[in-house]
Scaffold this motif. Structure first.
Motif, PDB file in Angstrom:
ATOM      1  N   GLN A 125      -5.059  14.243  -9.997  1.00 13.72           N
ATOM      2  CA  GLN A 125      -5.629  12.997 -10.499  1.00 13.72           C
ATOM      3  C   GLN A 125      -4.675  11.833 -10.279  1.00 13.72           C
ATOM      4  O   GLN A 125      -5.085  10.754  -9.858  1.00 13.72           O
ATOM      5  N   ARG A 126      -3.398  12.031 -10.562  1.00 14.09           N
ATOM      6  CA  ARG A 126      -2.400  10.976 -10.358  1.00 14.09           C
ATOM      7  C   ARG A 126      -2.404  10.501  -8.908  1.00 14.09           C
ATOM      8  O   ARG A 126      -2.334   9.313  -8.629  1.00 14.09           O
ATOM      9  N   HIS A 127      -2.469  11.456  -7.992  1.00 13.26           N
ATOM     10  CA  HIS A 127      -2.478  11.109  -6.567  1.00 13.26           C
ATOM     11  C   HIS A 127      -3.685  10.225  -6.244  1.00 13.26           C
ATOM     12  O   HIS A 127      -3.537   9.177  -5.606  1.00 13.26           O
ATOM     13  N   GLU A 128      -4.865  10.646  -6.673  1.00 14.76           N
ATOM     14  CA  GLU A 128      -6.091   9.898  -6.377  1.00 14.76           C
ATOM     15  C   GLU A 128      -6.043   8.491  -6.976  1.00 14.76           C
ATOM     16  O   GLU A 128      -6.375   7.512  -6.303  1.00 14.76           O
ATOM     17  N   VAL A 129      -5.642   8.385  -8.222  1.00 14.32           N
ATOM     18  CA  VAL A 129      -5.595   7.081  -8.896  1.00 14.32           C
ATOM     19  C   VAL A 129      -4.585   6.168  -8.209  1.00 14.32           C
ATOM     20  O   VAL A 129      -4.853   4.984  -7.946  1.00 14.32           O
ATOM     21  N   TRP A 130      -3.424   6.708  -7.875  1.00 10.70           N
ATOM     22  CA  TRP A 130      -2.371   5.898  -7.258  1.00 10.70           C
ATOM     23  C   TRP A 130      -2.794   5.417  -5.873  1.00 10.70           C
ATOM     24  O   TRP A 130      -2.657   4.235  -5.552  1.00 10.70           O
ATOM     25  N   MET A 131      -3.337   6.315  -5.078  1.00  9.87           N
ATOM     26  CA  MET A 131      -3.743   5.941  -3.722  1.00  9.87           C
ATOM     27  C   MET A 131      -4.899   4.934  -3.754  1.00  9.87           C
ATOM     28  O   MET A 131      -4.927   4.001  -2.947  1.00  9.87           O
ATOM     29  N   ARG A 132      -5.841   5.086  -4.689  1.00  6.10           N
ATOM     30  CA  ARG A 132      -6.945   4.116  -4.810  1.00  6.10           C
ATOM     31  C   ARG A 132      -6.413   2.744  -5.208  1.00  6.10           C
ATOM     32  O   ARG A 132      -6.845   1.717  -4.659  1.00  6.10           O
ATOM     33  N   GLY A 133      -5.497   2.714  -6.165  1.00  8.29           N
ATOM     34  CA  GLY A 133      -4.918   1.441  -6.597  1.00  8.29           C
ATOM     35  C   GLY A 133      -4.161   0.758  -5.476  1.00  8.29           C
ATOM     36  O   GLY A 133      -4.288  -0.452  -5.266  1.00  8.29           O
ATOM     37  N   LEU A 134      -3.385   1.535  -4.749  1.00  7.52           N
ATOM     38  CA  LEU A 134      -2.634   1.003  -3.615  1.00  7.52           C
ATOM     39  C   LEU A 134      -3.589   0.439  -2.574  1.00  7.52           C
ATOM     40  O   LEU A 134      -3.423  -0.695  -2.109  1.00  7.52           O
ATOM     41  N   ALA A 135      -4.592   1.209  -2.210  1.00  5.94           N
ATOM     42  CA  ALA A 135      -5.538   0.772  -1.179  1.00  5.94           C
ATOM     43  C   ALA A 135      -6.271  -0.496  -1.608  1.00  5.94           C
ATOM     44  O   ALA A 135      -6.479  -1.404  -0.790  1.00  5.94           O
ATOM     45  N   ALA A 136      -6.651  -0.590  -2.863  1.00  3.06           N
ATOM     46  CA  ALA A 136      -7.353  -1.787  -3.344  1.00  3.06           C
ATOM     47  C   ALA A 136      -6.472  -3.025  -3.195  1.00  3.06           C
ATOM     48  O   ALA A 136      -6.938  -4.086  -2.750  1.00  3.06           O
ATOM     49  N   ARG A 137      -5.214  -2.892  -3.552  1.00  7.69           N
ATOM     50  CA  ARG A 137      -4.297  -4.048  -3.440  1.00  7.69           C
ATOM     51  C   ARG A 137      -4.063  -4.408  -1.979  1.00  7.69           C
ATOM     52  O   ARG A 137      -4.084  -5.582  -1.597  1.00  7.69           O
ATOM     53  N   VAL A 138      -3.858  -3.409  -1.147  1.00  8.19           N
ATOM     54  CA  VAL A 138      -3.574  -3.638   0.276  1.00  8.19           C
ATOM     55  C   VAL A 138      -4.790  -4.235   0.984  1.00  8.19           C
ATOM     56  O   VAL A 138      -4.675  -5.183   1.759  1.00  8.19           O
ATOM     57  N   GLU A 139      -5.964  -3.686   0.722  1.00  8.83           N
ATOM     58  CA  GLU A 139      -7.174  -4.141   1.419  1.00  8.83           C
ATOM     59  C   GLU A 139      -7.568  -5.568   1.049  1.00  8.83           C
ATOM     60  O   GLU A 139      -8.318  -6.214   1.791  1.00  8.83           O
ATOM     61  N   ALA A 140      -7.052  -6.077  -0.053  1.00  3.49           N
ATOM     62  CA  ALA A 140      -7.344  -7.455  -0.449  1.00  3.49           C
ATOM     63  C   ALA A 140      -6.526  -8.465   0.352  1.00  3.49           C
ATOM     64  O   ALA A 140      -6.834  -9.658   0.348  1.00  3.49           O
ATOM     65  N   ALA A 141      -5.498  -8.002   1.058  1.00  9.65           N
ATOM     66  CA  ALA A 141      -4.646  -8.895   1.841  1.00  9.65           C
ATOM     67  C   ALA A 141      -5.372  -9.307   3.128  1.00  9.65           C
ATOM     68  O   ALA A 141      -6.131  -8.522   3.696  1.00  9.65           O
ATOM     69  N   PRO A 142      -5.118 -10.532   3.600  1.00  9.51           N
ATOM     70  CA  PRO A 142      -5.918 -11.078   4.698  1.00  9.51           C
ATOM     71  C   PRO A 142      -5.595 -10.606   6.119  1.00  9.51           C
ATOM     72  O   PRO A 142      -6.424 -10.749   7.012  1.00  9.51           O
ATOM     73  N   ASP A 143      -4.411 -10.063   6.340  1.00  9.30           N
ATOM     74  CA  ASP A 143      -4.048  -9.695   7.716  1.00  9.30           C
ATOM     75  C   ASP A 143      -3.115  -8.484   7.697  1.00  9.30           C
ATOM     76  O   ASP A 143      -2.576  -8.131   6.648  1.00  9.30           O
ATOM     77  N   PRO A 144      -2.908  -7.855   8.859  1.00 11.70           N
ATOM     78  CA  PRO A 144      -2.114  -6.613   8.897  1.00 11.70           C
ATOM     79  C   PRO A 144      -0.689  -6.733   8.341  1.00 11.70           C
ATOM     80  O   PRO A 144      -0.233  -5.862   7.613  1.00 11.70           O
ATOM     81  N   ARG A 145      -0.007  -7.800   8.664  1.00 10.14           N
ATOM     82  CA  ARG A 145       1.367  -7.975   8.179  1.00 10.14           C
ATOM     83  C   ARG A 145       1.387  -8.130   6.657  1.00 10.14           C
ATOM     84  O   ARG A 145       2.207  -7.523   5.965  1.00 10.14           O
ATOM     85  N   THR A 146       0.486  -8.940   6.142  1.00 10.84           N
ATOM     86  CA  THR A 146       0.409  -9.163   4.701  1.00 10.84           C
ATOM     87  C   THR A 146      -0.009  -7.888   3.983  1.00 10.84           C
ATOM     88  O   THR A 146       0.425  -7.642   2.857  1.00 10.84           O
ATOM     89  N   ARG A 147      -0.823  -7.066   4.640  1.00 11.44           N
ATOM     90  CA  ARG A 147      -1.210  -5.789   4.029  1.00 11.44           C
ATOM     91  C   ARG A 147       0.014  -4.896   3.852  1.00 11.44           C
ATOM     92  O   ARG A 147       0.140  -4.208   2.840  1.00 11.44           O
ATOM     93  N   LEU A 148       0.908  -4.895   4.823  1.00 10.65           N
ATOM     94  CA  LEU A 148       2.136  -4.100   4.678  1.00 10.65           C
ATOM     95  C   LEU A 148       2.975  -4.605   3.507  1.00 10.65           C
ATOM     96  O   LEU A 148       3.518  -3.812   2.730  1.00 10.65           O
ATOM     97  N   LEU A 149       3.073  -5.900   3.346  1.00 10.36           N
ATOM     98  CA  LEU A 149       3.856  -6.464   2.239  1.00 10.36           C
ATOM     99  C   LEU A 149       3.156  -6.276   0.895  1.00 10.36           C
ATOM    100  O   LEU A 149       3.810  -6.196  -0.152  1.00 10.36           O
ATOM    101  N   ALA A 150       1.829  -6.159   0.926  1.00  7.80           N
ATOM    102  CA  ALA A 150       1.075  -5.955  -0.321  1.00  7.80           C
ATOM    103  C   ALA A 150       1.434  -4.631  -0.987  1.00  7.80           C
ATOM    104  O   ALA A 150       1.243  -4.467  -2.194  1.00  7.80           O
ATOM    105  N   VAL A 151       1.959  -3.692  -0.215  1.00 12.28           N
ATOM    106  CA  VAL A 151       2.430  -2.427  -0.794  1.00 12.28           C
ATOM    107  C   VAL A 151       3.469  -2.719  -1.879  1.00 12.28           C
ATOM    108  O   VAL A 151       3.432  -2.141  -2.973  1.00 12.28           O
ATOM    109  N   TYR A 152       4.361  -3.648  -1.615  1.00  6.52           N
ATOM    110  CA  TYR A 152       5.435  -3.969  -2.558  1.00  6.52           C
ATOM    111  C   TYR A 152       4.910  -4.821  -3.717  1.00  6.52           C
ATOM    112  O   TYR A 152       5.446  -4.742  -4.828  1.00  6.52           O
TER     113      TYR A 152
END
Length: 187
Positions: free
Chosen positions: A59-86
């Motif tokens: 469950q922790r894995h699924e929740v964490w990966m979903r949260g990460l993906a949601a934050r990353v996918e909201a970024a406008p371009d590939p470079r910003t998506r990489l920085l959205a991880v942080y």
């Protein structure tokens, strides 16, 4: 693994207690009391603490990966998506309940004695590195970039847990910006 509502409730309770206190410090009686179920019902839902821990980690894995993906996918371009991880890490580190990475914590506590913990921790970290590799490929970056960005994120998680501040996320993001400039602009 599809969980029943009763199993999901117990997993949520176990996740909270294991994360707050550690796996060894939480007994089945503690779980029973916190979940408000009988010991017989608890063992009917999960025959062992190991099976319950595996469900918690899944469950922790699924929740964490979903949260990460949601934050990353909201970024406008590939470079910003990489920085959205942080940026995702910064938000996580700021949570009042943040106590570090569950997988690092459980691996540190049990990794030498519970092989299933080793497998789950490695699979989680491999999935994160794979996710970063996909983002790097989308940005047109070299193969060596994803492992370096992953190390920054992993180091930030450990540092934030020990220091009790969110500073490590910003510091890791700043280092990632330098690495991204070298990898993407220096070609």
């Amino acid at each position: 693994m599809e969980l029943s509502p009763d199993q999901r409730q117990l997993v949520d309770v176990a996740d909270r207690l294991f994360y707050e206190r550690g796996v060894h410090a939480v007994g089945m009686d503690d779980l029973r009391t916190a979940a408000g179920v009988s010991l017989k019902r608890l063992y009917g839902l999960f025959p062992s603490k190991r099976e319950l821990l595996v469900a918690v980690l899944a469950q922790r894995h699924e929740v964490w990966m979903r949260g990460l993906a949601a934050r990353v996918e909201a970024a406008p371009d590939p470079r910003t998506r990489l920085l959205a991880v942080y940026d995702f890490l910064a938000d996580w580190f700021a949570e009042e309940t943040f106590r570090g990475c569950s997988f690092i914590n459980v691996f540190g506590e049990l990794g030498g004695t519970w092989p299933e913990v080793v497998r789950f921790a490695r699979a989680h970290k491999d999935a994160f590195r794979g996710y970063l590799a996909g983002l790097v490929a989308e940005a047109g970056g070299p193969g060596w970039l994803a492992p370096q960005l992953a190390l920054l994120a992993e180091g930030a998680q450990t540092t934030a847990a020990i220091s009790g501040t969110t500073d490590a996320a910003g510091e890791a993001r700043a280092a990632a910006e330098i690495i991204l400039a070298a990898a993407l602009d220096g070609r």
